[in-house]
Design a protein around this motif. Sequence first.
Motif, PDB file in Angstrom:
ATOM      1  N   LYS B 370       0.822  -1.215   0.000  1.00 10.58           N
ATOM      2  CA  LYS B 370       0.000   0.000   0.000  1.00 10.58           C
ATOM      3  C   LYS B 370       0.854   1.262   0.000  1.00 10.58           C
ATOM      4  CE  LYS B 370      -3.939  -1.563   2.366  1.00 10.58           C
ATOM      5  NZ  LYS B 370      -4.385  -1.841   3.686  1.00 10.58           N
ATOM      6  N   ILE B 371       1.912   1.259   0.823  1.00 12.26           N
ATOM      7  CA  ILE B 371       2.753   2.460   0.885  1.00 12.26           C
ATOM      8  C   ILE B 371       3.453   2.669  -0.459  1.00 12.26           C
ATOM      9  CG2 ILE B 371       4.704   3.558   2.050  1.00 12.26           C
ATOM     10  CD1 ILE B 371       3.995   1.780   4.524  1.00 12.26           C
ATOM     11  N   LEU B 372       3.936   1.574  -1.036  1.00 11.80           N
ATOM     12  CA  LEU B 372       4.626   1.712  -2.323  1.00 11.80           C
ATOM     13  C   LEU B 372       3.673   2.195  -3.416  1.00 11.80           C
ATOM     14  CD1 LEU B 372       7.037  -1.268  -1.955  1.00 11.80           C
ATOM     15  CD2 LEU B 372       7.734   1.049  -2.609  1.00 11.80           C
ATOM     16  N   LYS B 373       2.421   1.778  -3.298  1.00 10.39           N
ATOM     17  CA  LYS B 373       1.418   2.233  -4.268  1.00 10.39           C
ATOM     18  C   LYS B 373       1.279   3.756  -4.183  1.00 10.39           C
ATOM     19  CE  LYS B 373      -2.030   1.048  -7.198  1.00 10.39           C
ATOM     20  NZ  LYS B 373      -2.555   2.341  -7.548  1.00 10.39           N
ATOM     21  N   LYS B 374       1.382   4.282  -2.975  1.00  5.01           N
ATOM     22  CA  LYS B 374       1.297   5.739  -2.821  1.00  5.01           C
ATOM     23  C   LYS B 374       2.417   6.435  -3.598  1.00  5.01           C
ATOM     24  CE  LYS B 374       0.271   7.850   1.200  1.00  5.01           C
ATOM     25  NZ  LYS B 374       0.418   8.113   2.664  1.00  5.01           N
ATOM     26  N   PHE B 375       3.602   5.858  -3.544  1.00  7.19           N
ATOM     27  CA  PHE B 375       4.709   6.444  -4.308  1.00  7.19           C
ATOM     28  C   PHE B 375       4.391   6.413  -5.810  1.00  7.19           C
ATOM     29  CE2 PHE B 375       6.948   5.676  -0.348  1.00  7.19           C
ATOM     30  CZ  PHE B 375       7.834   6.741  -0.269  1.00  7.19           C
ATOM     31  N   ILE B 376       3.941   5.244  -6.259  1.00  5.72           N
ATOM     32  CA  ILE B 376       3.653   5.090  -7.685  1.00  5.72           C
ATOM     33  C   ILE B 376       2.587   6.086  -8.128  1.00  5.72           C
ATOM     34  CG2 ILE B 376       2.845   3.475  -9.461  1.00  5.72           C
ATOM     35  CD1 ILE B 376       5.470   2.679  -8.051  1.00  5.72           C
ATOM     36  N   ASP B 377       1.612   6.307  -7.254  1.00  3.91           N
ATOM     37  CA  ASP B 377       0.513   7.208  -7.597  1.00  3.91           C
ATOM     38  C   ASP B 377       0.857   8.676  -7.364  1.00  3.91           C
ATOM     39  OD1 ASP B 377      -0.924   5.021  -8.289  1.00  3.91           O
ATOM     40  OD2 ASP B 377      -2.113   4.924  -6.442  1.00  3.91           O
ATOM     41  N   GLY B 378       2.086   8.928  -6.905  1.00  2.00           N
ATOM     42  CA  GLY B 378       2.487  10.312  -6.668  1.00  2.00           C
ATOM     43  C   GLY B 378       1.840  10.922  -5.441  1.00  2.00           C
ATOM     44  N   LYS B 379       1.428  10.096  -4.484  1.00  2.00           N
ATOM     45  CA  LYS B 379       0.732  10.616  -3.308  1.00  2.00           C
ATOM     46  C   LYS B 379       1.536  10.454  -2.018  1.00  2.00           C
ATOM     47  CE  LYS B 379      -3.903   9.900  -5.134  1.00  2.00           C
ATOM     48  NZ  LYS B 379      -4.695   8.745  -5.529  1.00  2.00           N
ATOM     49  N   ALA B 380       2.783  10.029  -2.144  1.00  2.00           N
ATOM     50  CA  ALA B 380       3.571   9.757  -0.930  1.00  2.00           C
ATOM     51  C   ALA B 380       4.180  11.027  -0.357  1.00  2.00           C
ATOM     52  CB  ALA B 380       4.669   8.754  -1.253  1.00  2.00           C
ATOM     53  N   THR B 381       4.451  10.984   0.941  1.00  2.00           N
ATOM     54  CA  THR B 381       5.160  12.087   1.593  1.00  2.00           C
ATOM     55  C   THR B 381       6.514  11.560   2.067  1.00  2.00           C
ATOM     56  OG1 THR B 381       4.267  11.500   3.751  1.00  2.00           O
ATOM     57  CG2 THR B 381       2.994  13.070   2.432  1.00  2.00           C
ATOM     58  N   GLU B 423      12.755   9.788  -2.651  1.00  2.00           N
ATOM     59  CA  GLU B 423      12.596  11.227  -2.386  1.00  2.00           C
ATOM     60  C   GLU B 423      12.155  11.960  -3.645  1.00  2.00           C
ATOM     61  OE1 GLU B 423      16.432  12.182  -0.786  1.00  2.00           O
ATOM     62  OE2 GLU B 423      15.940  11.386   1.214  1.00  2.00           O
ATOM     63  N   GLU B 424      12.724  11.561  -4.740  1.00  2.00           N
ATOM     64  CA  GLU B 424      12.375  12.204  -6.015  1.00  2.00           C
ATOM     65  C   GLU B 424      10.881  12.013  -6.316  1.00  2.00           C
ATOM     66  OE1 GLU B 424      12.963  14.590  -9.110  1.00  2.00           O
ATOM     67  OE2 GLU B 424      14.386  14.192  -7.476  1.00  2.00           O
ATOM     68  N   TYR B 425      10.371  10.817  -6.037  1.00  2.00           N
ATOM     69  CA  TYR B 425       8.949  10.528  -6.263  1.00  2.00           C
ATOM     70  C   TYR B 425       8.059  11.429  -5.413  1.00  2.00           C
ATOM     71  CZ  TYR B 425       8.891   6.366  -9.272  1.00  2.00           C
ATOM     72  OH  TYR B 425       8.945   5.512 -10.334  1.00  2.00           O
ATOM     73  N   VAL B 426       8.569  11.820  -4.224  1.00  2.00           N
ATOM     74  CA  VAL B 426       7.779  12.683  -3.345  1.00  2.00           C
ATOM     75  C   VAL B 426       7.867  14.137  -3.803  1.00  2.00           C
ATOM     76  CG1 VAL B 426       7.522  13.565  -0.995  1.00  2.00           C
ATOM     77  CG2 VAL B 426       8.078  11.152  -1.371  1.00  2.00           C
ATOM     78  N   LYS B 427       9.107  14.559  -4.085  1.00  2.00           N
ATOM     79  CA  LYS B 427       9.323  15.967  -4.423  1.00  2.00           C
ATOM     80  C   LYS B 427       8.718  16.317  -5.769  1.00  2.00           C
ATOM     81  CE  LYS B 427      13.815  15.884  -3.163  1.00  2.00           C
ATOM     82  NZ  LYS B 427      15.206  16.114  -3.144  1.00  2.00           N
ATOM     83  N   ASN B 428       8.767  15.358  -6.662  1.00  2.00           N
ATOM     84  CA  ASN B 428       8.384  15.660  -8.035  1.00  2.00           C
ATOM     85  C   ASN B 428       7.557  14.513  -8.606  1.00  2.00           C
ATOM     86  OD1 ASN B 428       8.242  16.499 -10.650  1.00  2.00           O
ATOM     87  ND2 ASN B 428      10.405  16.082 -11.121  1.00  2.00           N
ATOM     88  N   GLN B 430       5.583  14.300 -10.786  1.00  2.41           N
ATOM     89  CA  GLN B 430       5.538  14.262 -12.244  1.00  2.41           C
ATOM     90  C   GLN B 430       6.650  13.374 -12.797  1.00  2.41           C
ATOM     91  OE1 GLN B 430       3.057  15.424 -13.913  1.00  2.41           O
ATOM     92  NE2 GLN B 430       3.940  14.570 -15.782  1.00  2.41           N
ATOM     93  N   SER B 431       7.745  13.241 -12.013  1.00  4.29           N
ATOM     94  CA  SER B 431       8.889  12.484 -12.508  1.00  4.29           C
ATOM     95  C   SER B 431       8.521  11.044 -12.825  1.00  4.29           C
ATOM     96  CB  SER B 431      10.021  12.510 -11.479  1.00  4.29           C
ATOM     97  OG  SER B 431       9.670  11.724 -10.350  1.00  4.29           O
TER      98      SER B 431
END
Lengths: 186, 447
Positions: B370-381, B423-428, B430-431
């Motif tokens: 679930k947490i990794l899905k958040k990264f993929i979806d661009g919703k992670a902090t 970190e890049e997935y969180v900051k950006n 769009q990346s």
Amino acid sequence: MFQDLFELEDIELMTTTTEIKFSDSAQQQVQEILHQYPADKSKSALLPLLHLAQAEFDGWLSAPVMDYVASILNIQPIEVYEVASFYSMFNLKPTGKYLIEVCQTSSCWMNGSEDIVRYLERTIQAETGQISPDGMFQIKTVECLGSCGTAPMFQIGDKYYENLTFEKIDTILDDLRKENKRSRYV
Amino acid sequence: MSKKLLLTYDHIPGINTLEVYRQNNGYKSLEKALKTMKPDDIVEEVKKSGLRGRGGAGFPTGMKWSFLAKPEGVPRHLVCNADESEPGTFKDRYLMERIPHLLIEGMIVSSFALGANTSYIYVRGEYFYIIKILQNAIKEAYAAGLLGKNILGSGYDLDLYVQPGGGAYICGEETALLESLEGKRGNPRLKPPFPAVAGLWGRPTVVNNVETIAAVVPIVNFGGDEYAKIGIGKSTGTKLISASGHINKPGVYEIELGVPVEEFIYSDEYCGGIRNGKKLKAVVAGGSSVPILPTELILTTAKGEPRLMSYESLSDGGFATGTMLGSGGFIAMDEDTSIVKNLFTFARFYHHESCGQCSPCREGTGWMEKILKKFIDGKATMSDIDLLWDVQSKIEGKTICPLGEAAAWPVAAAIRHFRHEFEEYVKNPQSIHDVKHYFRLNNLVEA
Ligand SMILES: Cc1cc2nc3c(=O)[nH]c(=O)nc-3n(C[C@H](O)[C@H](O)[C@H](O)COP(=O)(O)O)c2cc1C
Ligand code: SF4
Ligand code: FES
């Protein structure tokens, strides 16, 4: 795996009017399978018999079919349900005539499995998990099938289709439409 | 003695048939074993060979065999583990498909060594076409008197059967496999007792991987000492490596243990380098469970020595800078690969495959997915990176079987070596969409 535990209530209790009975050749296979274990360990035959039953009875295991398998092995129906619901190859609901099992794990993902799924969905006009309008196909995403070196790939029945391209998929689906026989593992 | 011990004859047409197999030295080890050796002699040769289990854990096979309990009047069993479901691994399939008789020969010799009269090959259900290949080969072997009663006039009897699984990675764990073979759900058992004492139907049982059992054939043919001369240090013999990912020549390679990783990746004899002239970014060297390593650390150890394809060299540096040989599932990723997305496919896999008996594994694998899905979806902090680390760290050592750990290790290693990507997935966010997952098919997909 464990999520399936809670889907027991989903087991189709639908009863059929036709009698559930293995064909003569399947009966003979049952005897051969039972012969593989000590006489008092016949429960070991459960997985092979479920595969056989799924192949014999339209590609899925209804409650009456599972009860029938339980009766052959002289075990309680719940012993069959709990096993059938644990393993991913046993379908507890009717499926499309051809179940297309697309690997989505690492190496296949790196080689375009998401595109394969998208292309299949468009071609058969059904989303993953749904049966196509003509009843012929159903896509199921699955985990690594041991074909990572020939990714992307999918399995239909006991056949592996490897190094897939869109052109290959067109040909495969066309051939299956012509063949028009339900896919089976056994 | 050549470097190839298992795949010597794999390209000979018809080698899957008994006739051609026998023309190419097939069943020589069986004749030697039954006519000139006692069961314990074979165990001794296997010990001398230094052979280590090829299923992933690398436990010395001869030692495992010598632990087998032999109570009077109780049947013993040999069970071959052909469940092969660790992502990245497809060597057993190759071996069984091409040279089924090699496995059968190994099964007969090993069963004789262990005093088993009924043995099973448990094959993952998805490999049904292989089950059919094995069953045909077994039929041929029975007809030729290589199986059944009084094999080759020796007085030794063996029945060999193939058992299909039902689609469950966990059934590769040996006690889950035995449960499954007993017709139950594949829930791993608490150990002890170990299968060597109470295995199939409570009887003493040895479970070995396909490749391990096949390796017994050259060990008996050439002798344990000769086998031990191949390889490097305690990594004796040869190993089948399943190579996949972004390489020019994916496939199964038999290597002498000790080949430099760099040679394995770049030489034309093996992977042939990275596809499309891209650079290598990372490697998962031994199947999905082992820690991922970035290019620098897979090619050389932290000490700066060339990394070799051996048990010891791959694990040099521990989990901080090393990895494991595992099952030999070698997945190479090029510079455009998203480590986070690849990890997500692993996390989804382990969540799907957890049997659910232990809370840390059942819940932890779900959380990690679930947490990794958040990264993929661009919703992670940013705090999700720490949360992910925290979840994985609470699984190891707290479960009945090693699946929980196998799920945690890849997560830990990805954060350890590629934290900047998270970190890049969180900051950006769009990346994620900018990442060039160059799929081979991409140019064919409509926008
Ligand atoms: C989750 C899990 C999955 C496993 N899958 C396999 C497998 O597919 N094949 C295999 O040979 N061993 C697998 N193993 C290792 C087995 O438990 C066991 O160690 C092995 O079959 C022993 O054989 P070996 O000593 O010849 O390697 C797995 C272990 C775990 C914990
Ligand atoms: S660690 Fe996971 S797979 Fe292993 S027994 Fe526990 S819940 Fe099952
Ligand atoms: S990752 Fe798809 S077959 Fe292994």
